[in-house]
Design an enzyme around this catalytic site. Structure first.
Site, short mmCIF file in Angstrom:
data_model
loop_
_atom_site.label_atom_id
_atom_site.label_comp_id
_atom_site.label_asym_id
_atom_site.label_seq_id
_atom_site.Cartn_x
_atom_site.Cartn_y
_atom_site.Cartn_z
N SER A 87 0.84 -1.20 0.00
CA SER A 87 0.00 0.00 0.00
C SER A 87 0.88 1.24 0.00
O SER A 87 1.94 1.26 0.61
CB SER A 87 -0.90 -0.01 1.24
OG SER A 87 -1.81 1.07 1.21
N ASP A 88 0.42 2.26 -0.70
CA ASP A 88 1.13 3.54 -0.70
C ASP A 88 0.10 4.65 -0.82
O ASP A 88 -0.96 4.46 -1.43
CB ASP A 88 2.13 3.61 -1.86
CG ASP A 88 3.04 4.81 -1.72
OD1 ASP A 88 3.92 4.78 -0.84
OD2 ASP A 88 2.88 5.78 -2.48
N GLN A 89 0.42 5.80 -0.24
CA GLN A 89 -0.56 6.89 -0.23
C GLN A 89 0.12 8.23 -0.46
O GLN A 89 1.21 8.49 0.05
CB GLN A 89 -1.27 6.92 1.12
CG GLN A 89 -2.40 7.95 1.22
CD GLN A 89 -3.04 7.95 2.59
OE1 GLN A 89 -2.44 8.37 3.57
NE2 GLN A 89 -4.26 7.44 2.68
N GLY B 224 -2.85 3.60 -3.11
CA GLY B 224 -2.63 2.44 -3.96
C GLY B 224 -2.65 1.19 -3.11
O GLY B 224 -2.08 1.16 -2.01
#
Length: 200
Positions: free
Chosen positions: A68-70, A105
């Site tokens: 996960s990425d933000q 993501g």
């Protein structure tokens, strides 16, 4: 059930994933998070979510790995960390009465089958009109200088907002749990069915 791995050392993501009551491991992904030339925020977070999941696959060759990425975006600009009080004041003044979009993501990668399913989930935060006193009081109380956007939505930052707009409040903290349940199902894990196996 296949081994489940969270490709993140974020305590917030770990806490969110624990809500599913499934056993999982945490692993630190070593990924260059530099954005590529002309890369949109949505493309950036999807790419990094996939890279983070794949980065720990050598440690876990037969697992489902969550990446996960933000990023947070205001007026088409990706927000950085303020690092100090003065920069945080500038950021929060800019947000006053406006909205920020968070793009998260999310990827679930099957390291045995080399199968990737990924998506991007938006979440919009609308800010109150903020006075200089509001901003100073907030920053002195929470000191969010290592947080992109100069606030912690899981803490006192909630006092800065007029409205939250999105499908899943977990998305704002960094892990879209509703969408994750769907991705796990596509990989053959039914979260509720697994509960009955765990309680036997």
């Amino acid at each position: 059930m296949k081994t489940l791995v969270l490709g993140s050392t974020s305590p917030f993501r770990k806490t969110i994933l624990e809500k599913l009551q499934l056993p999982f491991h945490c692993a630190k992904p070593n990924v260059d998070e530099t954005e590529q030339k002309n890369e949109s925020p949505q493309a950036l977070v999807e790419r990094l979510a996939i890279e983070k999941a794949k980065a720990v696959s050598s440690e876990y060759p037969n697992a489902l790995i969550i990446g996960s990425d933000q990023v947070a975006v205001c007026e088409e600009e990706i927000l950085g960390k303020p690092h100090n009080f003065d920069n945080a004041v500038v950021q929060l003044n800019k947000f006053s009465g406006k909205s920020i979009t968070f793009y998260t993501g999310l990827c679930v990668y099957d390291s045995e089958k080399d199968k990737t399913i990924a998506l991007v989930e938006p979440f919009i935060v609308h800010f109150n009109q903020l006075s200089q006193k509001d901003i100073a009081n907030y920053l002195n109380a929470e000191q969010p200088y290592n947080c992109a956007g100069s606030f912690k939505s899981e803490g006192l930052g909630i006092c800065l907002f007029s409205k939250l707009e999105g499908d899943d409040p977990n998305t704002l903290i960094g892990l879209p749990l509703i969408k994750l349940v769907g991705l796990l199902k596509q990989h053959g894990i039914d979260v509720l069915a697994e509960q009955s196996k765990l309680t036997v």
